[in-house]
Each structure stands twice: as structure tokens, then as C-alpha cells.
Motif scaffolding. Sequence first.
Motif, PDB file in Angstrom:
ATOM      1  N   TRP A   1       2.454   4.255 -10.336  1.00  0.00           N
ATOM      2  CA  TRP A   1       3.617   4.194  -9.441  1.00  0.00           C
ATOM      3  C   TRP A   1       4.154   2.765  -9.357  1.00  0.00           C
ATOM      4  O   TRP A   1       5.368   2.536  -9.500  1.00  0.00           O
TER       5      TRP A   1
ATOM      6  N   ASN B   1       0.854  -1.194   0.000  1.00  0.00           N
ATOM      7  CA  ASN B   1       0.000   0.000   0.000  1.00  0.00           C
ATOM      8  C   ASN B   1       0.888   1.242   0.000  1.00  0.00           C
ATOM      9  O   ASN B   1       2.119   1.137  -0.114  1.00  0.00           O
ATOM     10  N   ARG B   2       0.265   2.393   0.138  1.00  0.00           N
ATOM     11  CA  ARG B   2       0.987   3.657   0.013  1.00  0.00           C
ATOM     12  C   ARG B   2       2.062   3.812   1.095  1.00  0.00           C
ATOM     13  O   ARG B   2       3.075   4.475   0.875  1.00  0.00           O
ATOM     14  N   GLU B   3       1.856   3.201   2.254  1.00  0.00           N
ATOM     15  CA  GLU B   3       2.829   3.305   3.347  1.00  0.00           C
ATOM     16  C   GLU B   3       3.976   2.302   3.213  1.00  0.00           C
ATOM     17  O   GLU B   3       5.140   2.645   3.441  1.00  0.00           O
TER      18      GLU B   3
ATOM     19  N   TRP C   1      -0.898  -3.767  -4.577  1.00  0.00           N
ATOM     20  CA  TRP C   1      -1.926  -3.134  -3.742  1.00  0.00           C
ATOM     21  C   TRP C   1      -2.797  -4.217  -3.132  1.00  0.00           C
ATOM     22  O   TRP C   1      -3.445  -4.982  -3.831  1.00  0.00           O
TER      23      TRP C   1
ATOM     24  N   ASP D   1      -1.573   5.484  -8.376  1.00  0.00           N
ATOM     25  CA  ASP D   1      -0.913   4.432  -7.602  1.00  0.00           C
ATOM     26  C   ASP D   1      -0.529   3.264  -8.501  1.00  0.00           C
ATOM     27  O   ASP D   1       0.553   2.680  -8.351  1.00  0.00           O
TER      28      ASP D   1
END
Length: 255
Positions: free
Chosen positions: A77, A39-41, A62, A74
Motif C-alpha cells: 500500500w 500507520n493504518r489510521e 510505518w 501494508d
Amino acid sequence: MLIDTHTHLDSHKFDEDRAEVIERAQAAGVHKLINIGFNRETIPTTMALAEQYSFIYAAVGWHPVDSIDMRPEDLDWIASLCDHPKVVAIGEIGLDYHWDTSPKDVQQRVFREQIALAKSKRMPIVIHNRDAHEDVVRVLREEEAKEVGGVMHCFSGSWETAKQCLDMNFYISFGGPLTFQNARVPKEVLARVPLDRLLIETDAPYLAPHPHRGKRNESSFVRLVANTIAELTGKSLDEIGRITTENAMRCFGIS
């Protein structure tokens, strides 16, 4: 030699002793690890670990639990990170019908988008499947994930599900739950999985094997998983280490 094919050493649960945990893994014969950013973290912290340690590789993707938060940028990315030399897979991706955080249709859309990305990048995928066996197999089949294959992470399904995944070019990975005394179904599945399609993992800090069940898991404990497989298959620990290491290197394209 052993490879922990699925770990989360960037977890905050390792903030006080991460270096020591990694040292213990090496001392236990774990010579390569694949850390999962989902995930983003956790994607940035996973990449940082892979860049810091020569023997740590990264998978980025994800997680289905976080599907509701995924934006188009995302996915872009993740696509850009697939060109990094230490990124060896897209994952963990899939479906999770246990936690009610992302609607099923959103999970399936995000899952399909990432399979398509993996096919475009010619990269294997790492599958998270919780209480969603039928839909996971259906999506993999419909999206022709067989083209890239990958890993059924911490497999918990039946032999029938495993067979369908094997037929689609996936490896079956076992973690700590295989070592539990009540793990009847995983042990039955293990007995039928071809040795050349078998992987081991910890999913640290989660799902610690016996006798550490309920405590923080760490990558050195993958040796306990390998030892259980050796006992159940009548092989030596060295044989299981060699076989699962060769399988992991073939699956992830690690030299």
C-alpha cells in the motif's frame, strides 16, 4: 517564507479547529507543510489533507512503535502511494526503544524493508529515532540509505551521531525542543550543522516550543524554532527562512 517539514495536522487534537490552525500557519509565513502518515489510521487522513490543500504534501510510512502490526499488504500500500504526486517521502520510519510495543527485531526488519522500498522508488526517508541512536545509524549504513538520504526528524542525538547522518546524505531537523532553556546538546549540535543541511519542523501537536511548552503544538509555531536558530547562528529570521525553505525543497524534490 517557512516550511514545516514534519507535522500531524490530521491528529484528532485538531478536529475542532483544523482549518483555523492551517490558516494561522499561513498567516505566520508557513507556505508549505509536510504531513506525516505513519500507520493504518493516519495514512488515509494524511492523503486527504494533501489532496485538499495545494500547499500540504505527504510522507507515508510505518512508525516503529506500530511495527508489530505491519502486514505485507501494508508495505504494498505504501509502495502504491509513492506514485502519488503529493507524496514526497517515506516516513516516518526508524526505531523507537522508548516504548515497549514492538520487539526490536521486528522494528529493525520493518525499518529495513522500508529503506529498500525508498531506494526502489528513489524517495527520501524521514527517520524517527528515540533511544536507538547506535542501531539507527548501523541500519542506515548497512542498508546503504545514503543512496536516497532524507531527514533525521526532531534530532536529539549527539554531534557524533549527527556527523554520521550528515555523511550518509541526511538533513538534520530541529523542532520545539531546541527552544527549551535546558536544550544544551541540541544547541551544541546546531552550531556545527552546515546551514545547507538544516531543516525546521514542529511535530505538531507534540513538542511545542517555548513559550508554549506542554501545550498543543501547531504549525505556525515553526516560526519560533526558526527564530531561535536565527538568534543562535547570528542570522536574520528571513535568512533562516530562506535557507531552510531551499533545503526542504531540495530534500523533498518540491518545486
